[in-house]
Structure formats: structure tokens, C-alpha cells
Motif scaffolding. Structure first.
Motif, short mmCIF file in Angstrom:
data_model
loop_
_atom_site.label_atom_id
_atom_site.label_comp_id
_atom_site.label_asym_id
_atom_site.label_seq_id
_atom_site.Cartn_x
_atom_site.Cartn_y
_atom_site.Cartn_z
N ASP A 83 0.84 -1.19 0.00
CA ASP A 83 0.00 0.00 0.00
C ASP A 83 0.88 1.25 0.00
O ASP A 83 2.11 1.16 0.00
N ALA A 156 -10.73 -2.79 5.50
CA ALA A 156 -9.35 -2.69 6.02
C ALA A 156 -9.17 -3.70 7.15
O ALA A 156 -8.81 -3.34 8.27
N ASP A 200 -9.18 -1.84 -3.39
CA ASP A 200 -8.89 -0.50 -2.88
C ASP A 200 -10.22 0.22 -2.70
O ASP A 200 -10.76 0.83 -3.63
N ALA A 202 -10.98 2.86 -1.12
CA ALA A 202 -10.91 4.32 -1.29
C ALA A 202 -11.00 4.73 -2.75
O ALA A 202 -11.49 5.81 -3.07
N CYS A 218 -15.42 -0.59 10.00
CA CYS A 218 -14.09 -0.09 9.64
C CYS A 218 -13.45 0.42 10.92
O CYS A 218 -13.93 1.40 11.51
N PHE A 222 -10.27 4.22 9.30
CA PHE A 222 -11.13 5.17 8.59
C PHE A 222 -10.42 6.50 8.36
O PHE A 222 -10.60 7.15 7.32
N LEU A 225 -8.53 7.00 5.07
CA LEU A 225 -9.22 7.02 3.79
C LEU A 225 -9.48 8.45 3.33
O LEU A 225 -10.04 9.25 4.08
N ASP A 227 -11.48 9.67 0.72
CA ASP A 227 -12.89 9.95 0.41
C ASP A 227 -13.76 9.27 1.45
O ASP A 227 -14.41 8.24 1.20
N LYS A 228 -13.81 9.85 2.64
CA LYS A 228 -14.54 9.22 3.74
C LYS A 228 -16.04 9.15 3.45
O LYS A 228 -16.70 8.15 3.76
N VAL A 231 -16.73 6.27 1.03
CA VAL A 231 -16.60 4.95 1.66
C VAL A 231 -17.81 4.66 2.54
O VAL A 231 -18.34 3.55 2.55
N GLY A 262 -2.57 9.58 7.45
CA GLY A 262 -3.94 9.78 7.00
C GLY A 262 -4.42 11.21 7.15
O GLY A 262 -3.62 12.15 7.28
#
Length: 404
Positions: A83, A156, A200, A202, A218, A222, A225, A227-228, A231, A262
């Protein structure tokens, strides 16, 4: 390891192509490890679909290896894929192939495999996750909002430790992670019969159909990520109208996070993404797990100083009871390898300075007096049945994977 059952057709989500959203199915009876939506092709190795987009060259190389009948080479290729947060370079193909051989032939355990695959600092996190406060908070959040769902879908999922706790108690688990190597280790060491998917989330969402009534979790991811909102929409879609969406240990950007990665948000910003959700101080679920009591929700403004937050949607408590701290009847509990005695008192010996700092408040791993030290020594010799629940709840005994 206790056998785990796969989700039945009713409980399991169908796989969807991440680029088209169309259902995936085996290309032909003769090629069960190659799936298609009618146009594109996706490899399924050791039962784990590789649905990660943006990896066209890797996908093509894996498909070619499978078509030539070289499954171990296909695996070695996938085990090198990392990743964006990896701190070490991937192993060479020869090194990855050696891990495949060592694990499949029973010569290599979980920790050595993570080391050889160059997991770096995250290897210690995974190896000792059962002892971590974040693990207890995940179990506490799940228990408080437990509805006996048709399945638990974990976004995840890492190497599958939360899924293992759920599946061992009879609920099918589905794990999604962006790193194939983590899922492959989960398959071999932690949850051999869970449904595992490499994708993936996200970038392309969840490549899964809805399972009405599912719980989608999650935890401790979280905040990574980007684009919360996107998701969360996907998590709600998979859970269906009657399911649950749980977000745990979402770091609070207003609190010093010791360099956490993050894009953490504030309590109010998280709450704006999760309207009508119950909001909690994530650390309260650790205490709730240890003391077997529910955790009260709180308004986001009251959690300004919480290091991390948890959310549950819908906000109502679960309709069923489950205790993830109670030992299962046939579990083989072993003394926690983290624990040692120092100056006559029981305490954890964290394997890295980072874990020692992050889990400095794991007081449940410390003994208060000589009686606690004697109790742990008794546990090392074989605890009596009436001691097992207390010792497991405090993580002095653990149900570790066979080849830990």
C-alpha cells in the motif's frame, strides 16, 4: 486451529468487478482462478480475488502465470504488492516465493512470514494486536451493537483478527483489504475460511453486493481514507436498509497523534458525515470491554479531547448479546508472550518503542501486586477453568494462532 465455516450463498455478498460494477463469475469450469464480468478478467488466488485497480501490469502478469499453471509464481507476484504507507521496499520475487514455500509446507510461522515479506513496523502491530487497546475497543463496539447479523464485513481487515473473533462465534466474516499479502496471511494463519477480497475501497468502493442486515465495520483505518463520505456510502449500501455501519478508533485531529498518518477529522467533522449515528470516546470501549458494561454515547462537542472516536449507525443498541471476552469451550489459551515480570511485578515488554508509546495506557496488562504475579505464573503452568475468563479478558491468556 478451529475450523471456520464460509458464508453460505445467502450470507455471502456477490463479487462485483471494481471497474464496471457488474457481477463476476468464473471464466470457465476449467479456470476457477480466473473470473470475469464478460469483458475484463481478474485473478482469484488461494480463493482471494485480486480486485485492486491501477495495477494492470501486475494483474496481467498474475493472469499469465495462472494460465501457465504456475500458481506459486502468481502468489509471489501478488505478495510483493504494497500500500501507499509501506516503509520498506517489497521483497524480491525469490524472497516472496520462499515465503510461499515456507508457509505452505508448514516451516514458517506468522511472525517470520511478516518479517520476510517486509511488513516493517506494522508486523509488531499485527503480531500483538490481540493485546492492544484498539483491539479491545473494536470488540466492545461490536458487542454493544450486536444484532446477530448474517455476516460481518470488515473494511481494512488487515490479517483478520477481528474477523476471527466473530467467525469463531458462528457469524460468517468477509474481509476487504488493499494489501493482498495481509489477506493471504489471514487465510493461512487466522481465518482460513472467511471470504477475503483484495480491493482499494478508497478508489473503487466495495466490490460486493448488498447483504441485507449485515454489519459493516471499519476500525482503526477510517482516518486513512481520503474519500470518507464515499466509503461510508458504500458501507451503507452493503449493509442494506436493516444493517449496521460501525466506525471505530477514528483519530481526532485536535489531539496530538504522535505522527499518525492519514487525514483525521475533528469530532464534529466526523459526526457531519455520520448524521444520526451514536458517537463515543473510543477509549471508553476498552473500559467497557474489561468491566462488561455499556458505554454511553456523547455529543461530539464533549469529545474534543478524545484521542479517537467511534460511531454506530443506527444509534440504537444491539438486539442480541455477545461477549467477545468469554473463552470459547475448546480454545487453547496460552500465556501472553508480551508479559514479563520486572521487580516482581507483571508488566508488558513491548517489542518496539512505537508500540510502547501508543499503548502506554494498557494498564490491564499490568499486575498490581505479588498475587497478580503468582496468578500469571499459575496461568503459565495451566490455569484452572474458573481463572480463564478473567485472564483472557485482561489478555494475560490469549487464543493465539497455532503457528504464531
Amino acid at each position: 486451529m478451529t475450523p471456520l465455516r464460509r458464508p453460505s450463498d445467502r450470507e455471502a455478498p456477490r463479487l462485483l468487478a471494481p471497474d464496471t460494477g457488474r457481477p463476476l463469475y468464473p471464466r470457465s469450469p476449467a479456470t476457477p482462478d480466473l473470473w470475469t464480468d464478460g469483458t475484463g478478467h481478474w485473478p482469484v488466488v488461494d480463493g482471494i480475488p485480486f480486485l485492486r485497480t491501477g495495477r494492470d501490469l501486475l494483474r496481467d502478469a498474475v493472469i499469465q502465470a495462472l494460465e501457465l499453471g504456475d500458481r506459486r509464481h502468481a502468489l509471489a507476484l501478488l505478495l510483493r504488492d504494497q500500500d501507499d504507507h509501506a516503509r520498506l521496499s517489497p521483497p524480491s520475487l525469490d524472497e516472496a516465493a520462499a515465503v510461499v514455500a515456507g508457509v505452505e509446507e508448514g516451516r514458517m510461522g506468522l511472525r517470520e512470514a511478516m518479517d520476510r515479506l517486509r511488513f516493517g513496523p506494522v508486523a509488531a502491530y499485527f503480531a500483538h494486536r490481540q493485546s492492544a487497546p484498539t483491539f479491545l475497543s473494536a470488540l466492545g463496539l461490536l458487542a454493544q451493537h450486536w444484532d446477530t447479523p448474517p455476516c460481518l464485513v470488515e473494511v481494512a481487515c488487515g490479517i483478520g483478527q477481528v474477523l476471527r473473533e466473530v467467525t469463531l462465534r458462528g457469524t460468517p466474516g468477509v474481509g476487504v483489504d488493499v494489501v493482498f499479502a495481509k489477506l493471504w496471511l489471514a487465510r493461512h494463519f487466522i481465518v482460513p475460511r472467511a471470504q477475503l477480497v483484495c480491493a482499494d475501497v478508497a478508489a473503487t468502493g466495495l466490490p460486493l453486493s448488498c447483504v441485507e442486515g449485515a454489519t459493516v465495520l471499519c476500525h482503526d483505518a477510517f482516518y486513512f481514507l481520503p474519500d470518507k463520505a464515499g466509503v461510508l456510502l458504500e458501507m451503507r449500501r452493503v449493509a442494506g436498509a436493516t444493517g449496521r455501519v460501525l466506525v471505530g478508533h477514528a483519530h481526532n485531529r485536535r489531539v496530538d497523534q504522535r505522527g499518525v498518518g492519514g487525514t483525521p477529522l475533528s469530532p464534529e467533522e466526523y459526526a457531519a458525515l455520520l448524521p444520526h449515528a451514536a458517537c463515543y470516546d473510543d477509549a471508553a470501549f476498552v473500559t467497557g470491554f474489561l468491566e462488561q458494561r455499556p458505554v454511553p454515547a456523547a455529543p461530539p462537542a464533549a469529545l474534543e479531547h478524545a484521542e479517537a472516536l467511534s460511531f454506530a449507525c443506527p444509534a440504537t443498541p444491539g438486539r442480541r448479546a455477545i461477549d467477545f471476552g468469554a473463552p470459547l469451550p475448546h480454545a487453547r489459551l496460552r500465556p501472553n508472550p508480551l508479559l514479563t515480570t520486572r521487580d516482581g511485578l507483571l508488566c508488558p515488554a513491548w517489542p518496539t518503542p512505537g508500540l510502547a508509546l501508543e499503548y502506554a495506557h494498557a494498564d490491564y496488562l499490568r499486575g498490581e501486586d505479588a498475587d497478580d504475579t503468582a496468578l500469571f505464573a499459575s496461568a503459565c503452568r495451566g490455569a484452572m477453568p474458573d481463572e480463564r475468563p478473567f485472564l483472557l479478558r485482561r489478555r494475560w491468556l490469549l487464543d493465539l494462532p497455532e503457528r504464531w
